[in-house]
Design a protein around this motif. Structure first.
Motif, PDB file in Angstrom:
ATOM      1  N   VAL A 180      52.258   8.698  -8.979  1.00  0.00           N
ATOM      2  CA  VAL A 180      52.086   8.103  -7.680  1.00  0.00           C
ATOM      3  C   VAL A 180      50.645   8.287  -7.215  1.00  0.00           C
ATOM      4  O   VAL A 180      50.057   7.368  -6.663  1.00  0.00           O
ATOM      5  N   CYS A 181      50.094   9.461  -7.429  1.00  0.00           N
ATOM      6  CA  CYS A 181      48.721   9.730  -6.976  1.00  0.00           C
ATOM      7  C   CYS A 181      47.716   8.844  -7.685  1.00  0.00           C
ATOM      8  O   CYS A 181      46.820   8.289  -7.054  1.00  0.00           O
ATOM      9  N   PHE A 182      47.867   8.683  -9.007  1.00  0.00           N
ATOM     10  CA  PHE A 182      46.888   7.911  -9.751  1.00  0.00           C
ATOM     11  C   PHE A 182      46.996   6.419  -9.447  1.00  0.00           C
ATOM     12  O   PHE A 182      45.994   5.709  -9.427  1.00  0.00           O
ATOM     13  N   GLY A 183      48.193   5.929  -9.194  1.00  0.00           N
ATOM     14  CA  GLY A 183      48.354   4.536  -8.785  1.00  0.00           C
ATOM     15  C   GLY A 183      47.721   4.282  -7.430  1.00  0.00           C
ATOM     16  O   GLY A 183      47.061   3.263  -7.216  1.00  0.00           O
ATOM     17  N   PHE A 184      47.924   5.222  -6.508  1.00  0.00           N
ATOM     18  CA  PHE A 184      47.311   5.098  -5.188  1.00  0.00           C
ATOM     19  C   PHE A 184      45.798   5.118  -5.299  1.00  0.00           C
ATOM     20  O   PHE A 184      45.108   4.320  -4.656  1.00  0.00           O
ATOM     21  N   VAL A 185      45.256   6.017  -6.111  1.00  0.00           N
ATOM     22  CA  VAL A 185      43.805   6.129  -6.259  1.00  0.00           C
ATOM     23  C   VAL A 185      43.231   4.854  -6.870  1.00  0.00           C
ATOM     24  O   VAL A 185      42.197   4.358  -6.426  1.00  0.00           O
ATOM     25  N   THR A 186      43.894   4.312  -7.875  1.00  0.00           N
ATOM     26  CA  THR A 186      43.394   3.101  -8.526  1.00  0.00           C
ATOM     27  C   THR A 186      43.390   1.929  -7.563  1.00  0.00           C
ATOM     28  O   THR A 186      42.397   1.202  -7.454  1.00  0.00           O
ATOM     29  N   MET A 187      44.497   1.732  -6.847  1.00  0.00           N
ATOM     30  CA  MET A 187      44.589   0.639  -5.900  1.00  0.00           C
ATOM     31  C   MET A 187      43.626   0.829  -4.737  1.00  0.00           C
ATOM     32  O   MET A 187      42.905  -0.082  -4.339  1.00  0.00           O
ATOM     33  N   PHE A 188      43.606   2.027  -4.244  1.00  0.00           N
ATOM     34  CA  PHE A 188      42.872   2.302  -3.034  1.00  0.00           C
ATOM     35  C   PHE A 188      41.362   2.313  -3.247  1.00  0.00           C
ATOM     36  O   PHE A 188      40.607   1.847  -2.400  1.00  0.00           O
ATOM     37  N   SER A 189      40.904   2.844  -4.371  1.00  0.00           N
ATOM     38  CA  SER A 189      39.459   2.896  -4.606  1.00  0.00           C
ATOM     39  C   SER A 189      38.881   1.499  -4.802  1.00  0.00           C
ATOM     40  O   SER A 189      37.728   1.249  -4.443  1.00  0.00           O
ATOM     41  N   ALA A 190      39.678   0.570  -5.332  1.00  0.00           N
ATOM     42  CA  ALA A 190      39.196  -0.807  -5.460  1.00  0.00           C
ATOM     43  C   ALA A 190      38.998  -1.437  -4.087  1.00  0.00           C
ATOM     44  O   ALA A 190      37.975  -2.094  -3.832  1.00  0.00           O
ATOM     45  N   LEU A 191      39.958  -1.228  -3.184  1.00  0.00           N
ATOM     46  CA  LEU A 191      39.812  -1.746  -1.825  1.00  0.00           C
ATOM     47  C   LEU A 191      38.637  -1.103  -1.099  1.00  0.00           C
ATOM     48  O   LEU A 191      37.851  -1.766  -0.421  1.00  0.00           O
ATOM     49  N   PHE A 192      38.509   0.212  -1.244  1.00  0.00           N
ATOM     50  CA  PHE A 192      37.420   0.924  -0.588  1.00  0.00           C
ATOM     51  C   PHE A 192      36.061   0.483  -1.124  1.00  0.00           C
ATOM     52  O   PHE A 192      35.128   0.248  -0.358  1.00  0.00           O
ATOM     53  N   SER A 193      35.943   0.353  -2.449  1.00  0.00           N
ATOM     54  CA  SER A 193      34.660  -0.010  -3.051  1.00  0.00           C
ATOM     55  C   SER A 193      34.224  -1.399  -2.623  1.00  0.00           C
ATOM     56  O   SER A 193      33.044  -1.625  -2.349  1.00  0.00           O
ATOM     57  N   LYS A 194      35.171  -2.324  -2.533  1.00  0.00           N
ATOM     58  CA  LYS A 194      34.814  -3.672  -2.106  1.00  0.00           C
ATOM     59  C   LYS A 194      34.336  -3.678  -0.660  1.00  0.00           C
ATOM     60  O   LYS A 194      33.308  -4.281  -0.339  1.00  0.00           O
ATOM     61  N   THR A 195      35.040  -3.011   0.210  1.00  0.00           N
ATOM     62  CA  THR A 195      34.640  -2.972   1.618  1.00  0.00           C
ATOM     63  C   THR A 195      33.312  -2.246   1.789  1.00  0.00           C
ATOM     64  O   THR A 195      32.454  -2.685   2.555  1.00  0.00           O
ATOM     65  N   TRP A 196      33.114  -1.164   1.074  1.00  0.00           N
ATOM     66  CA  TRP A 196      31.866  -0.408   1.171  1.00  0.00           C
ATOM     67  C   TRP A 196      30.694  -1.239   0.664  1.00  0.00           C
ATOM     68  O   TRP A 196      29.616  -1.231   1.259  1.00  0.00           O
ATOM     69  N   ARG A 197      30.903  -1.993  -0.428  1.00  0.00           N
ATOM     70  CA  ARG A 197      29.840  -2.832  -0.978  1.00  0.00           C
ATOM     71  C   ARG A 197      29.465  -3.936  -0.001  1.00  0.00           C
ATOM     72  O   ARG A 197      28.283  -4.198   0.232  1.00  0.00           O
ATOM     73  N   ILE A 198      30.454  -4.574   0.604  1.00  0.00           N
ATOM     74  CA  ILE A 198      30.187  -5.629   1.583  1.00  0.00           C
ATOM     75  C   ILE A 198      29.432  -5.055   2.779  1.00  0.00           C
ATOM     76  O   ILE A 198      28.482  -5.659   3.285  1.00  0.00           O
ATOM     77  N   ASN A 199      29.846  -3.885   3.250  1.00  0.00           N
ATOM     78  CA  ASN A 199      29.138  -3.243   4.369  1.00  0.00           C
ATOM     79  C   ASN A 199      27.701  -2.924   4.005  1.00  0.00           C
ATOM     80  O   ASN A 199      26.796  -3.100   4.818  1.00  0.00           O
ATOM     81  N   LYS A 200      27.484  -2.433   2.817  1.00  0.00           N
ATOM     82  CA  LYS A 200      26.132  -2.068   2.399  1.00  0.00           C
ATOM     83  C   LYS A 200      25.219  -3.287   2.362  1.00  0.00           C
ATOM     84  O   LYS A 200      24.060  -3.215   2.766  1.00  0.00           O
TER      85      LYS A 200
END
Length: 177
Positions: free
Chosen positions: A1-21
């Motif tokens: 469960v943790c690794f699935g959450f991390v995989t899904m969540f880090s993709a969403l976070f990275s995209k939003t962070w990149r757009i903000n940057k």
């Protein structure tokens, strides 16, 4: 469960962070380069921290399957014994510190990503889906804030606990879709 959450969540976070940057630094009109390393860094940090906590949990408090008896009554009020099995920590340390640590790590990442989605709220939809990403992260946060206390309240009843665990796995995955 943790690794699935991390995989899904880090993709969403990275995209939003990149757009903000890219879109939040137009004041100097310089070219901003976002490398693969910048995008993979949140995934690596979250994955490594979850991996370390799970390894420590397996080493210091390994789980064993234990069958437990519980008293019950049938429709005619006759007493009988029913049995159910569950995994229990066999070390000196219970699972609670590890579950709390995993929850804090992932909730902190969720809060940081929610802040990133809030910052990207005014960027045009053609470039950012921060509104949809923010709603998905809000659903995940809401399911954790409601589901985890309910899980602790239902820990004595194995059927109810199982259903709550299933809902805690399915709902955040469906929110990300």
């Amino acid at each position: 469960v943790c690794f699935g959450f991390v995989t899904m969540f880090s993709a969403l976070f990275s995209k939003t962070w990149r757009i903000n940057k890219v879109f939040q630094n137009p004041q100097n009109f310089s070219r901003i380069i976002v490398t693969e390393r910048d995008v993979i860094l949140p995934f690596a940090v979250l994955f490594t921290s979850n991996f370390v906590v799970l390894i420590c949990w397996s080493v210091f408090s390994p789980t064993t399957f234990v069958r437990q008896a519980s008293q019950g009554t049938d429709a005619w009020n006759r007493a009988y014994r029913s049995y159910f099995g569950s995994c229990v920590g066999s070390g000196g340390i219970g699972p609670t510190p590890f579950v709390v640590l995993l929850t804090l790590i992932n909730l902190a990442a969720l809060a940081l990503a929610s802040y990133q989605a809030y910052q990207a709220r005014n960027i045009h939809v053609e470039f950012s889906e921060s509104r949809y990403i923010g709603m998905a992260m809000l659903c995940v946060l809401q399911s954790f804030l409601v589901g985890i206390p309910v899980l602790f309240l239902m820990s004595e009843d194995p059927v109810s606990s199982y259903i709550v665990k299933i809902i805690l796995v399915i709902f955040p995955a469906l929110a990300a879709l």
